[in-house]
Design an enzyme around this catalytic site. Structure first.
Site, PDB file in Angstrom:
ATOM      1  CG  ASP A 227      -1.815   1.092   1.289  1.00  0.00           C
ATOM      2  OD1 ASP A 227      -2.605   1.191   0.349  1.00  0.00           O
ATOM      3  OD2 ASP A 227      -1.858   1.924   2.233  1.00  0.00           O
ATOM      4  CD  GLU A 287      -2.259   2.640  -3.715  1.00  0.00           C
ATOM      5  OE1 GLU A 287      -3.189   3.606  -3.855  1.00  0.00           O
ATOM      6  OE2 GLU A 287      -1.432   2.687  -2.593  1.00  0.00           O
TER       7      GLU A 287
HETATM    8  C1  GLC Z   1      -4.195   3.201  -0.388  1.00  0.00           C
HETATM    9  C2  GLC Z   1      -5.419   2.511  -0.543  1.00  0.00           C
HETATM   10  C3  GLC Z   1      -6.437   3.390  -0.122  1.00  0.00           C
HETATM   11  C4  GLC Z   1      -6.222   3.933   1.439  1.00  0.00           C
HETATM   12  C5  GLC Z   1      -4.838   4.691   1.370  1.00  0.00           C
HETATM   13  C6  GLC Z   1      -4.276   5.050   2.795  1.00  0.00           C
HETATM   14  O1  GLC Z   1      -4.160   4.425  -1.474  1.00  0.00           O
HETATM   15  O2  GLC Z   1      -5.500   1.828  -1.723  1.00  0.00           O
HETATM   16  O3  GLC Z   1      -7.715   2.929  -0.282  1.00  0.00           O
HETATM   17  O4  GLC Z   1      -6.915   4.978   1.661  1.00  0.00           O
HETATM   18  O5  GLC Z   1      -3.606   3.949   0.797  1.00  0.00           O
HETATM   19  O6  GLC Z   1      -3.766   3.548   3.198  1.00  0.00           O
END
Ligand code: GLC
Ligand code: CA
Length: 563
Positions: A227, A287
């Protein structure tokens, strides 16, 4: 322990299995398991509710493994199901090594994983590494006093007088700094104040977080989706970000995130995480919000030693059915040198059926988009419900919004509830997701857009996805073939060849609402054939003639070509 590895006899305990794990390939060309796998993202709150409290859970997921298997899914990525105050619906983790009671127990997890394993489905966990919850024991300790053992596990700084240490803005609205009255210092949070950033420069944090990954590998997970990796490190000098003209959806000044995202130190951590992943035959998915291909390349690592699967979010920035734009983006990513990873929506991005839909032909367009990213070179990550053409169900009143950013940013930012609604299983109340009250409402369209109904309809989006996934698993050209763009000046029809030795697959996608006719001469590509052998099409009839291929509006045509 004694084992033979690559002609060498090694005597190091533990080394053998680790070294062998990273070399396990699924074919003679050295492809790894994740290159031939189809991944499927599950938002556990919304997939299937087994105890009727309105919130999905692990037993619910376990009860749907046969469905996932028959769909053709090889790995599921479960977004955070750890103990959490649920301020960011699980992305605020208060214990990295447990399951939140609302989702079940570790025993439920083990059972689900075992059941998945029996069906050849791997489990990928979400690793929320940039921040924890403010209710994590680490942060509770950290904020207790300036001299606490874990003070330096988070980012504490003195203000400039009573104002924040610098101008950094939270991506979820407001300053990225919150004053903690007890100790009179500010702590840093890129996201909500309830999500304090961990201090990755502290070796103790590094070690504790690496231990978390080992703990889950030992339990049997096949990898992690990392993440918010872009945000792991901050400038030690804490310089102000350059301010840009204008304001964001929350009314905060726009900034270039020069000093608080994508710092080079991120790559050191990724290389280390990769070593541990390799020892466990595991995959790391990122991500990765890259702005261009050169940034994407960096995430694969200079020596392919960082993320195996950085997600290509640039693909999701193509926000209309534009063959030239898709062509450009596919070619760019294909040339990056790594194995592409395609997604078309997720729990943060409006569902693709709506993003590309025209309101009239959304199911046809859902089929078109599925046919696109599931036939490209690389690994696709599906989002639950995409296979039935599920649409967003956005809140229409501020008081209904659950996602905090939707309340802070209303009406410009409505939050992400719309793309997180319950999976639509059948046409019974609440789409068969729960017999209780679902935490988010299902859209009215569930009466037709649901698994049970679509299963019965040979022309449904679900059956097209099933056909595509079946093809992907058996067809060498779709699995391993190269990508060759065709008819590159056609503004309406996106066509390409996937080419592998003596086989090729032709993919033709009419992205327009008008009938189109196309022709192909594949001689320069080494395939002088006159006809394709139809593998899959959304049209009732298709001749497969390469000189005159007629396409209905939004039609998909996929055919195989032999030498
Ligand atoms: C990432 C996740 C999102 C979350 C953020 C903070 O972007 O995909 O859903 O709110 O991280 O953890
Ligand atoms: Ca439940």
């Amino acid at each position: 322990m004694l084992c033979k590895f690559a002609g060498l006899v090694l005597l190091v305990a533990g080394f053998c299995s680790a070294a062998l794990a990273q070399t396990q390939a699924v074919d003679a060309e050295g492809h790894q398991w994740w290159q031939h796998a189809v991944f499927y993202e599950i938002y556990p709150r919304s997939f299937m509710d087994s105890n009727n409290d309105g919130i999905g859970d692990l037993n619910g997921i376990a009860s749907k493994l046969d469905y996932l298997k028959s769909l053709g899914v090889d790995a599921i990525w479960i977004t955070p199901c750890y103990p959490s105050p649920q301020v960011d619906f699980g992305y605020d983790v208060s214990d990295y090594e447990n399951i939140d009671p609302m989702y079940g127990t570790l025993a439920d997890f083990d059972r689900m994983q075992e059941e998945a394993k029996q069906r050849g489905i791997r489990i990928i966990m979400d690793f929320v590494m940039n921040h924890s919850s403010d209710q994590h024991a680490w942060f509770i300790d950290s904020r207790s006093s300036r001299t606490s053992a874990k003070r330096d596990w988070y980012m504490w700084h003195d203000g400039k007088g009573s104002s924040e240490p610098n101008n950094w803005v939270s991506t979820f609205g407001g300053a990225a700094w919150t004053m903690d009255a007890k100790t009179g210092q500010f702590y840093y949070h890129y996201f909500y104040p309830q999500q304090p950033d961990l201090n990755w420069r502290n070796p103790a944090v590094h070690d504790a977080m690496f231990d978390v990954t080992r703990w889950w590998y030992k339990r049997g997970v096949a990898g992690f989706r990392l993440d918010a990796v872009d945000t792991l490190f901050e400038d030690p000098a804490m310089r102000d970000n350059p301010v840009l003209p204008g304001t964001d959806k929350f009314g905060d000044p726009l900034e270039e995130n020069l000093y608080n995202t994508k710092l080079p130190e991120v790559h050191v951590v990724l290389r280390d995480l990769r070593k541990v992943a390799d020892q466990n035959n595991a995959v790391l998915i990122g991500e990765t919000w890259t702005k261009d291909v050169s940034e994407l390349k960096q995430y694969y690592g200079e020596h392919s030693d960082e993320l195996q699967m950085p997600m290509d979010f640039m693909f999701t920035t193509v926000n209309r059915l534009s063959p030239p734009e898709f062509r450009r983006q596919i070619a760019a990513v294909d040339s990056a040198g790594g194995w592409p990873v395609f997604v078309i929506s997720n729990h943060d991005i409006v569902r693709s059926a709506v993003r590309y839909g025209d309101g009239q032909n959304n199911q046809a367009i859902a089929k078109l988009m599925g046919s696109l990213y599931l036939t490209l070179r690389g690994t696709p990550i599906m989002y639950y419900g995409e296979e039935i053409g599920m649409e967003n169900n956005d809140p229409t009143r501020k008081e209904d919004v659950k996602d905090p950013i939707g309340r802070v940013g209303w009406p410009m930012e409505k939050g992400r509830d719309g793309e997180r609604t319950p999976m639509q299983w059948d046409d019974s109340p609440n789409a068969g997701f729960t017999r209780g009250t679902p935490w988010l409402p299902v859209p009215l369209s569930y009466k037709n857009v649901n698994v049970a109904s679509e299963m019965k309809d040979p022309a449904s989006t679900l059956n097209l996805y099933r056909g595509l996934l079946a093809l992907r698993h058996e067809n060498h050209a779709l699995l391993d073939g190269d990508y060759v763009a065709l008819n590159q000046s056609d503004p309406n029809v996106l066509s390409y060849l996937r080419r592998y030795k003596n086989e090729a697959v032709l993919v033709v996608l009419n992205m327009s609402s008008q009938p189109q006719e196309v022709s192909f001469d594949l001689t320069p590509q080494g395939f002088p054939a006159k006809n394709a052998n139809t593998l899959l099409t959304t049209m009732k009839t298709a001749t497969g003639s390469l000189s005159h291929l007629s396409l209905e509006p939004f039609a998909v045509y996929i055919g195989s070509i032999s030498k």
